[in-house]
Enzyme design. Structure first.
Site, PDB file in Angstrom:
ATOM      1  N   LYS A  97       0.100   4.232  -0.259  1.00  0.00           N
ATOM      2  CA  LYS A  97      -0.556   5.416   0.311  1.00  0.00           C
ATOM      3  C   LYS A  97      -0.348   6.612  -0.644  1.00  0.00           C
ATOM      4  CE  LYS A  97      -0.073   3.231   4.762  1.00  0.00           C
ATOM      5  NZ  LYS A  97       0.081   3.339   6.204  1.00  0.00           N
ATOM      6  N   GLY A 151       3.090   2.475  10.714  1.00  0.00           N
ATOM      7  CA  GLY A 151       4.054   3.548  10.526  1.00  0.00           C
ATOM      8  C   GLY A 151       4.821   3.918  11.783  1.00  0.00           C
ATOM      9  N   HIS A 205      -9.460   1.224   5.065  1.00  0.00           N
ATOM     10  CA  HIS A 205      -8.172   1.431   5.738  1.00  0.00           C
ATOM     11  C   HIS A 205      -8.365   2.372   6.929  1.00  0.00           C
ATOM     12  CE1 HIS A 205      -4.025   2.563   6.520  1.00  0.00           C
ATOM     13  NE2 HIS A 205      -3.670   1.479   5.848  1.00  0.00           N
ATOM     14  N   GLU A 214      -6.685   4.770   7.957  1.00  0.00           N
ATOM     15  CA  GLU A 214      -6.461   6.191   7.639  1.00  0.00           C
ATOM     16  C   GLU A 214      -7.702   6.791   6.992  1.00  0.00           C
ATOM     17  OE1 GLU A 214      -2.795   5.558   5.504  1.00  0.00           O
ATOM     18  OE2 GLU A 214      -1.857   4.968   7.396  1.00  0.00           O
ATOM     19  N   ASN A 259       0.873  -1.178   0.000  1.00  0.00           N
ATOM     20  CA  ASN A 259       0.000   0.000   0.000  1.00  0.00           C
ATOM     21  C   ASN A 259       0.908   1.225   0.000  1.00  0.00           C
ATOM     22  OD1 ASN A 259      -1.776   2.074   0.478  1.00  0.00           O
ATOM     23  ND2 ASN A 259      -2.370   1.397   2.534  1.00  0.00           N
ATOM     24  N   GLU A 298      -4.845  -4.677  10.825  1.00  0.00           N
ATOM     25  CA  GLU A 298      -3.813  -3.670  11.014  1.00  0.00           C
ATOM     26  C   GLU A 298      -4.073  -2.908  12.314  1.00  0.00           C
ATOM     27  OE1 GLU A 298      -2.026  -2.490   6.904  1.00  0.00           O
ATOM     28  OE2 GLU A 298      -3.750  -1.217   7.294  1.00  0.00           O
ATOM     29  N   SER A 312       4.004  -1.923  10.222  1.00  0.00           N
ATOM     30  CA  SER A 312       5.467  -1.977  10.391  1.00  0.00           C
ATOM     31  C   SER A 312       6.070  -3.326   9.981  1.00  0.00           C
ATOM     32  CB  SER A 312       5.864  -1.609  11.822  1.00  0.00           C
ATOM     33  OG  SER A 312       5.460  -0.276  12.118  1.00  0.00           O
TER      34      SER A 312
HETATM   35  P1  13P Z   1       3.349   0.552   7.564  1.00  0.00           P
HETATM   36  O1  13P Z   1       3.830  -0.762   6.965  1.00  0.00           O
HETATM   37  O2  13P Z   1       4.071   1.730   7.031  1.00  0.00           O
HETATM   38  O3  13P Z   1       3.310   0.472   9.055  1.00  0.00           O
HETATM   39  O4  13P Z   1       1.833   0.734   7.069  1.00  0.00           O
HETATM   40  C1  13P Z   1       0.935  -0.297   7.243  1.00  0.00           C
HETATM   41  C2  13P Z   1      -0.316   0.028   6.509  1.00  0.00           C
HETATM   42  O5  13P Z   1      -1.081   0.882   6.911  1.00  0.00           O
HETATM   43  C3  13P Z   1      -0.568  -0.696   5.260  1.00  0.00           C
HETATM   44  O6  13P Z   1      -1.866  -0.471   4.807  1.00  0.00           O
END
Ligand code: 13P
Length: 250
Positions: free
Chosen positions: A11, A172, A94, A96, A9, A166, A213
């Protein structure tokens, strides 16, 4: 047997040109990996270029979001039928999008149904916040998210879906859930929630990823857990070492 699935992803990172240059760097390495499904999820404007760049390889393409209607007065949104020429997958719900763009369980459920109706495989994201985790609410919250997402789906529809667990506190942050933590929620909460509404057969077919992560260093350990079927990778999918990550998952 569930085929593992690793998705990147990206983003809101990489222009179309940057995306293609990156795919050209990692394409051969990813394509040489067997035993795992691979999906790249670029920002919307880079999707057509990435789809062209992976044509003829085993690498799939996914969108990061989608609206449920096919057309209409929905400024700024993308319809499922706009994605299908380029994508096989779509990330839905997601954390976010839930946190910053007001996505609800009800909306995610509508989007899952629309994606399936158009032959797109949803990668449905669930996961608790740090506060919920510390308050001991993880099981009930995540179970509720899964049941709301899958409400009204037939067994056939649900079994092709992918779920990404997640935990928000692991996204992150460099703070990965331990294999024991991730495995316990994925097996004991997510898969159990699917079983409770759609039966054991469906629960055994649904692929459940861990996200938060994930790197080339911790992927093998995560994948060794029998209930973890892959990963949804953020930051580590933006670097050439993503090839190593996928190889270590296979
Ligand atoms: P990270 O791997 O950067 O922690 O992000 C995970 C994520 O939100 C994937 O959709």
């Amino acid at each position: 047997m569930r085929t593992p699935i690793i998705a990147g992803n990206w983003k809101m990172n990489k222009t179309a040109d940057e995306a293609v240059a990156f795919v050209e760097q990692i394409r051969e390495g990813l394509n040489a990996t067997s035993g795992v499904d691979i999906v790249l999820c670029p920002p919307a404007l880079a999707i057509p270029a990435v789809a062209a760049s992976v044509k003829g390889t085993k690498i799939g393409v996914g969108a990061q979001n989608m609206y449920f209607a096919e057309s209409g007065a929905f400024t700024g949104e993308l319809a499922p039928n706009m994605l299908t020429p380029f994508c096989q997958y779509v990330i839905l719900g997601h954390s976010e999008r839930r946190a910053y763009f007001g996505e609800t369980d009800e909306g995610v459920n509508k989007k899952i149904k629309a994606a399936l109706a158009h032959g797109l495989t949803p990668m449905v994201c669930v996961g608790e916040s740090l506060e919920q985790n510390e308050a001991g609410e993880t099981h009930s919250f995540v179970s509720g998210q899964v049941k709301a997402a899958f409400a009204g789906l037939t067994a056939e529809q649900a079994s092709v879906c992918v779920i990404a667990y997640e935990p928000i506190w692991a996204i992150g942050t460099g703070k990965t859930a331990t294999v024991e933590q991730a495995g316990a929620i994925i097996g004991g909460t997510v898969r159990t929630a699917v079983a409770e509404i759609l039966g054991d057969d469906v629960a055994q077919q649904v692929r459940i990823q861990y996200g938060g992560s994930v790197t080339e260093k911790n992927i093998a350990e995560l994948m060794a857990h029998p209930d973890i079927d892959g990963a949804l990778v953020g930051g580590a999918s933006l670097k050439p070492t993503f090839v190593e990550l996928v190889a270590n998952a296979a």
